[in-house]
Design an enzyme around this catalytic site. Structure first.
Site: not given
Ligand code: NI
Length: 137
Positions: A16, A35, A41, A43, A81-82, A126
């Site tokens: 994100h 961020c 980047h 998480h 996811d991904h 996170e």
């Protein structure tokens, strides 16, 4: 009948970028720091989903955790996811994908899906050190 809270943890990883299009570049940098990195980047998120209800006298369950896992996987993890939350996930088209906002989205998606159990808490980790709780208010 006694009541219990049952929690299932699921995992997803996603990229994100935190940004507010109404801020200048300098304000975005000041508010969101690293961020706000333009190239995103990632998480490794953990999501704890808690439901509450009466213990069913026949099964001894509030909700079969395997069904809870399937609901969370189908309704949420599959979509997150991904993924790049900003670019790939319509829920965040106009919503800054902070942990707070992700938690609220998770609540709105799951709350109708877990019935007749009652969703009582979304806890989104996170990092290993940061989590947010949302109780639906
Ligand atoms: Ni981040």
């Amino acid at each position: 009948m006694p009541r219990c809270v049952v929690t299932r943890r699921v995992h997803f990883n996603a990229a994100h970028r935190l940004t507010n299009p109404r801020f200048s570049d300098a304000e975005n940098e000041r508010v969101f720091g690293v961020c706000n990195n333009p190239n995103f980047h990632g998480h490794n998120y953990n999501l704890d989903v808690s439901v509450e209800g009466e213990i069913d006298p026949a099964s001894g369950y509030v909700m079969d955790v395997n069904r809870l896992k399937e609901v969370v996987t189908e309704c949420l993890v599959r979509h997150l996811d991904h993924k790049n939350l900003n670019l790939d996930v319509p829920w965040f088209q106009d919503l800054n994908p902070t942990a707070e906002h992700i938690a609220v989205v998770c609540w709105r998606v799951l709350e109708p899906a877990v019935k007749p159990a009652r969703l009582v808490r979304i806890r989104l980790w996170e990092t290993e050190r940061n989590y947010v709780d949302y109780h639906g208010t």
